[in-house]
Design an enzyme around this catalytic site. Structure first.
Site, PDB file in Angstrom:
ATOM      1  N   TYR A 137       0.869  -1.181   0.000  1.00  0.00           N
ATOM      2  CA  TYR A 137       0.000   0.000   0.000  1.00  0.00           C
ATOM      3  C   TYR A 137       0.903   1.227   0.000  1.00  0.00           C
ATOM      4  CZ  TYR A 137      -3.720   3.160   1.774  1.00  0.00           C
ATOM      5  OH  TYR A 137      -4.607   4.194   1.946  1.00  0.00           O
ATOM      6  N   LYS A 165      -1.484  -1.572  -3.971  1.00  0.00           N
ATOM      7  CA  LYS A 165      -2.466  -0.487  -4.004  1.00  0.00           C
ATOM      8  C   LYS A 165      -1.668   0.811  -4.093  1.00  0.00           C
ATOM      9  CE  LYS A 165      -5.934   1.915  -1.216  1.00  0.00           C
ATOM     10  NZ  LYS A 165      -6.481   2.106   0.140  1.00  0.00           N
TER      11      LYS A 165
END
Length: 314
Positions: A137, A165
């Site tokens: 992330y 992500k």
């Protein structure tokens, strides 16, 4: 180790609090059922939308356990395991694995600002110490550290790392991942870019606004990913964009998500300090955008023909 194939709307689950600021597990039950019944494809409690940074380890575990209890294997669960202390990250990940969670979402530890070699060593330690596969992330605006090309090339030999992500806001970074790291599953992490990313083959979206707009998010996913109907997808995104733009650029993402849930009939309380609530003006602006969007009933547009959509597309 089973690597998940991420697909669909993965809701970054908000955490309900009562009027005294304590966890409201009954409200959490209602939120989870609302999302499952509206077709979201997976839930991710424990992320920044869930305000993990303001919770004790005991509270985080209570949320994870309650979500698993309510979902009962109906949809996949992934855990936001990030913490300032690596030991806490490991503890959260191991606890979630015991409950049946299938992967962990991990950003850089906030505030400490590890250098590239330190961040690489951190992820090697987490991968060695936990069994869950890892979704990277990248959110440098929150963590102060960028998971750039040098970092990725230092960790991609770790088999547990399977997806990223990307929330830097750079669409060029997305293209870099697509060209240089095709082995990574790409997850949309910047809401106003989701149409572009679906166009280029992304199949999943970790979405905070799906806490209060689940049907609309699922409709966009179905149009773009399942049906490859990007004319419809463009129309849907045009309708959603004013609200999504405010969320991404208004500086109060979690506050807007929680207010949106109340407008959707699922009140989940206020944010915890140090964050503060919305002003009357901010509530009014958000409510107008929300009501404008809901009045269009865009989740029903899947039944419209391409010719009908073409008549009023941009």
């Amino acid at each position: 180790m089973q690597i998940p194939h991420l697909s669909g709307i993965l809701t970054a689950l908000a955490t309900p609090y009562d009027d005294t600021g304590r966890l409201d597990l009954k409200a959490l039950d209602k939120l989870v059922e609302f999302l499952v019944s509206n077709g979201v494809h997976a839930l991710i409690p424990g992320g920044s939308t869930g305000e993990y940074y303001s919770q004790t380890l005991e509270e985080r575990k209570a949320v994870l356990a309650r979500v698993a209890e309510v979902v009962k294997d109906r949809i996949p669960l992934y855990v936001g395991a990030n913490s300032m202390r690596p030991e806490d990250t490991i503890e959260v990940a191991k606890f979630a694995e015991g409950l049946g969670y299938g992967a962990q979402l991990l950003a850089a530890p906030p505030y400490s600002l590890p250098g590239k070699s330190e961040l690489i060593a951190h992820f090697r330690n987490i991968a060695k110490s936990t069994s869950l596969p890892i979704i990277l992330y990248n959110f440098p605006a929150r963590t102060g550290v960028d998971m750039d090309k040098e970092f990725l090339e230092g960790v991609l030999d770790i088999k547990k790392i399977f997806a990223i992500k990307e929330s830097s806001g750079s669409i060029s970074r997305y293209y870099q991942h697509m060209v240089l790291y095709p082995e990574l599953q790409r997850v949309c992490g910047f809401d106003d870019q989701v149409l572009d990313q679906f166009l280029w083959g992304t199949r999943s979206w970790i979405a905070g606004a799906s806490n209060f707009l689940p049907a609309e998010h699922v409709a966009l996913y179905n149009a773009c990913v399942k049906n490859e109907d990007f004319l419809l997808g463009r129309k849907l995104m045009k309708a959603m964009m004013p609200l999504i733009y405010l969320l991404e650029n208004g500086g109060k993402y979690n506050q807007y998500v929680k207010y949106g849930a109340s407008l959707a009939g699922i009140p989940i309380g206020a944010v915890r300090a140090p964050l503060m609530g919305l002003s009357d003006a901010e509530r009014s602006e958000f409510r107008k955008l929300y009501e404008d969007l809901k009045s269009q009933n865009i989740a029903s547009w899947v039944n419209r023909t391409t010719q009908e959509l073409a008549e009023d597309i941009i």
